[in-house]
Design an enzyme around this catalytic site. Structure first.
Site, PDB file in Angstrom:
ATOM      1  NE  ARG A 131      -4.053  -1.910   0.313  1.00 57.55           N
ATOM      2  CZ  ARG A 131      -4.079  -3.215   0.018  1.00 57.55           C
ATOM      3  NH1 ARG A 131      -3.037  -3.781  -0.541  1.00 57.55           N
ATOM      4  NH2 ARG A 131      -5.163  -3.926   0.270  1.00 57.55           N
TER       5      ARG A 131
ATOM      6  CB  SER B  23      -8.688  -2.023   4.219  1.00 57.10           C
ATOM      7  OG  SER B  23      -8.972  -3.293   3.699  1.00 57.10           O
TER       8      SER B  23
ATOM      9  CD  GLU C 199      -5.737   0.895   2.462  1.00 60.68           C
ATOM     10  OE1 GLU C 199      -5.708   1.667   1.488  1.00 60.68           O
ATOM     11  OE2 GLU C 199      -6.596   0.011   2.623  1.00 60.68           O
TER      12      GLU C 199
HETATM   13  N1  EPU Z   1     -10.653 -11.327   9.943  1.00 62.07           N
HETATM   14  C1  EPU Z   1     -11.328 -11.459  11.127  1.00 62.07           C
HETATM   15  N2  EPU Z   1     -12.316 -10.568  11.403  1.00 62.07           N
HETATM   16  C2  EPU Z   1     -12.649  -9.559  10.562  1.00 62.07           C
HETATM   17  C3  EPU Z   1     -11.951  -9.415   9.356  1.00 62.07           C
HETATM   18  C4  EPU Z   1     -10.939 -10.303   9.057  1.00 62.07           C
HETATM   19  O1  EPU Z   1     -11.061 -12.358  11.898  1.00 62.07           O
HETATM   20  O2  EPU Z   1     -13.574  -8.804  10.887  1.00 62.07           O
HETATM   21  C5  EPU Z   1      -9.631 -12.316   9.581  1.00 62.07           C
HETATM   22  C6  EPU Z   1     -10.131 -13.219   8.458  1.00 62.07           C
HETATM   23  O3  EPU Z   1     -10.834 -14.311   8.942  1.00 62.07           O
HETATM   24  C7  EPU Z   1      -8.853 -13.661   7.793  1.00 62.07           C
HETATM   25  C8  EPU Z   1      -7.956 -12.449   7.969  1.00 62.07           C
HETATM   26  O4  EPU Z   1      -8.504 -11.688   9.040  1.00 62.07           O
HETATM   27  O5  EPU Z   1      -8.268 -14.743   8.459  1.00 62.07           O
HETATM   28  C9  EPU Z   1      -7.795 -11.619   6.710  1.00 62.07           C
HETATM   29  O6  EPU Z   1      -9.060 -11.138   6.301  1.00 62.07           O
HETATM   30  P1  EPU Z   1      -9.392 -10.834   4.763  1.00 62.07           P
HETATM   31  O7  EPU Z   1      -8.976 -11.964   3.909  1.00 62.07           O
HETATM   32  O8  EPU Z   1     -10.798 -10.356   4.716  1.00 62.07           O
HETATM   33  O9  EPU Z   1      -8.404  -9.697   4.350  1.00 62.07           O
HETATM   34  P2  EPU Z   1      -7.827  -8.411   5.097  1.00 62.07           P
HETATM   35  O10 EPU Z   1      -6.434  -8.667   5.500  1.00 62.07           O
HETATM   36  O11 EPU Z   1      -8.788  -8.004   6.156  1.00 62.07           O
HETATM   37  C10 EPU Z   1      -6.823  -7.430   2.891  1.00 62.07           C
HETATM   38  C11 EPU Z   1      -6.819  -6.092   2.177  1.00 62.07           C
HETATM   39  C12 EPU Z   1      -8.114  -5.903   1.392  1.00 62.07           C
HETATM   40  C13 EPU Z   1      -8.227  -7.031   0.394  1.00 62.07           C
HETATM   41  C14 EPU Z   1      -8.250  -8.357   1.181  1.00 62.07           C
HETATM   42  C15 EPU Z   1      -8.296  -9.551   0.265  1.00 62.07           C
HETATM   43  C16 EPU Z   1      -5.439  -4.606   3.525  1.00 62.07           C
HETATM   44  C17 EPU Z   1      -5.401  -3.426   4.428  1.00 62.07           C
HETATM   45  N3  EPU Z   1      -6.647  -5.016   3.136  1.00 62.07           N
HETATM   46  O12 EPU Z   1      -7.849  -7.365   3.890  1.00 62.07           O
HETATM   47  O13 EPU Z   1      -8.016  -4.675   0.679  1.00 62.07           O
HETATM   48  O14 EPU Z   1      -9.401  -6.912  -0.382  1.00 62.07           O
HETATM   49  O15 EPU Z   1      -7.030  -8.463   1.968  1.00 62.07           O
HETATM   50  O16 EPU Z   1      -7.058  -9.714  -0.336  1.00 62.07           O
HETATM   51  O17 EPU Z   1      -4.391  -5.140   3.161  1.00 62.07           O
HETATM   52  C18 EPU Z   1      -8.552  -2.352   0.754  1.00 62.07           C
HETATM   53  O18 EPU Z   1      -7.345  -2.136   0.702  1.00 62.07           O
HETATM   54  O19 EPU Z   1      -9.396  -1.406   0.811  1.00 62.07           O
HETATM   55  C19 EPU Z   1      -9.032  -3.728   0.785  1.00 62.07           C
HETATM   56  C20 EPU Z   1     -10.325  -4.024   0.888  1.00 62.07           C
END
Ligand code: EPU
Length: 337
Positions: free
Chosen positions: A163, A237, A333
């Site tokens: 990012r 995010s 972010e």
């Molecule tokens: N999780 C939780 N609770 C929550 C949310 C997530 O326990 O409320 C856990 C999930 O179960 C999973 C882990 O956290 O084990 C990761 O969650 P997720 O795959 O939803 O991805 P993220 O790390 O929360 C990142 C990006 C997103 C992108 C997704 C999918 C960042 C800051 N965010 O989210 O990007 O779509 O991965 O690759 O890196 C954005 O930048 O606006 C965005 C949406």
């Protein structure tokens, strides 16, 4: 140039913010003309793309808002199974991805359905489902705001990171990206390993998906987790996933054996901020105007009638509570304006 323009429809949180001046850019010449004006030289500037990753912390922007709306998608070269496609900054990102996928071009399919415009994509090196913009980025053309001069940035010169890019750091506010060149492939391996992509595909009878099927699956997965900006204000995010040292991670894992984690550079560990926020008890929290999305705790939402200050306050409370519970500092972010 227009004056006193309401930016509500230009920021995905949907806050009522008034811009002192507002100008829409339809091509590079528009931009170079603007740069030559005295207003431009004396006023504060905000370059607005899709408005999907910003938080207005005040209800007045005392300067010029420059909306990038230049259009055009052209094939620059097409040989040896590789295509170079140039997209102008004002093109809609998800529509561009959809178009490339429909033409059978690989390289940006996992970035499907991310709201925003092409010109903003390199600024924060958008990423999702194991893919980042930088993976298919070739170069971009930008205009220097002080001089109006054109400059081409190669991938190396963009200093891409998680990012991150030069446009958010060393050169912040100094250039406007006007077009981006992508190097795409006519045949490639699909990236299915991240998160729940594979399980979703198997559940839907698509163990070996086509490019188009993967694109559509990612759209469906995102729709199920992330609020639609047309219904609920949000900026995706809100925080970055923090990266911590192995010692700190191992101590946390003893307390919380189920903590999700991904290896990062130099032996560091990335942990999902969404998980930390959920464990700190915030998931689904809301007051009258703002809240934490009930299906993804990393997303702060605006239900209407609130202001950017409400989101700032909520984000600070969340940061403090995550810090107290886990000893981890999470940082936004989203760009605060
Ligand atoms: N999780 C939780 N609770 C929550 C949310 C997530 O326990 O409320 C856990 C999930 O179960 C999973 C882990 O956290 O084990 C990761 O969650 P997720 O795959 O939803 O991805 P993220 O790390 O929360 C990142 C990006 C997103 C992108 C997704 C999918 C960042 C800051 N965010 O989210 O990007 O779509 O991965 O690759 O890196 C954005 O930048 O606006 C965005 C949406």
């Amino acid at each position: 140039m227009k004056s006193n323009v309401n930016l509500r429809s230009y920021n995905s949180f949907g806050f009522n913010v008034t811009a002192k001046h507002f100008v829409e850019i339809k091509d590079t010449a528009d931009l170079q003309n603007l740069i030559g004006t005295t207003d431009f030289k004396k006023e504060k500037r905000l370059i607005l793309s899709g408005g999907n990753n910003i938080l207005f912390t005040d209800d007045y922007f005392d300067g010029i808002v420059i909306l990038m709306n230049n259009k055009g998608i052209d094939t620059i070269s097409d040989n040896d199974g590789k295509v170079i496609v140039r997209a102008q900054a004002g093109e809609d990102w998800p529509a561009f991805v959809k178009l490339m996928v429909s033409q059978g071009y690989y390289g940006i399919e996992n970035l499907a359905h991310i709201p925003g415009k092409v010109g903003a994509a390199p600024v924060q090196n958008i990423g999702a489902y194991g893919m980042e913009l930088k993976d298919s980025f070739l170069q971009c053309e930008a205009i220097e705001l002080d001089t109006g001069d054109k400059r081409v940035f190669t991938k190396e010169e963009c200093h891409f990171g998680y990012r991150q890019s030069v446009f958010k750091n060393e050169l912040k506010g100094q250039y406007i990206i006007v077009s981006v060149d992508f190097q795409l492939a006519k045949q490639d391996k699909l990236k299915l390993d991240y998160g729940n992509i594979k399980s979703y595909l198997v559940e839907h009878g698509m163990e070996h998906p086509t490019l188009q099927q993967l694109h559509d699956a990612i759209c469906a997965i995102r729709d199920a987790k992330l609020p639609d900006v047309r219904r609920i204000g949000n900026a995706g995010s809100f925080f970055k996933n923090p990266v911590i040292g192995t010692g700190q991670f191992e101590a946390l894992q003893k307390l919380y054996p189920d903590i999700p984690h991904y290896p990062d550079a130099d032996g560091m560990v990335k942990v999902p901020a969404g998980w930390l926020i959920e464990k700190a008890g915030w998931k689904g929290w809301r007051d009258e105007h703002v809240g934490v999305y009930e299906r993804q705790a990393l997303v702060l939402v605006h239900y209407g009638g609130g202001t950017g200050r409400d989101v700032v306050e909520l984000s600070q409370k969340i940061q403090q509570s995550v810090k107290e519970k886990f000893g981890i500092q999470i940082s936004p972010e989203v760009n605060f304006i």
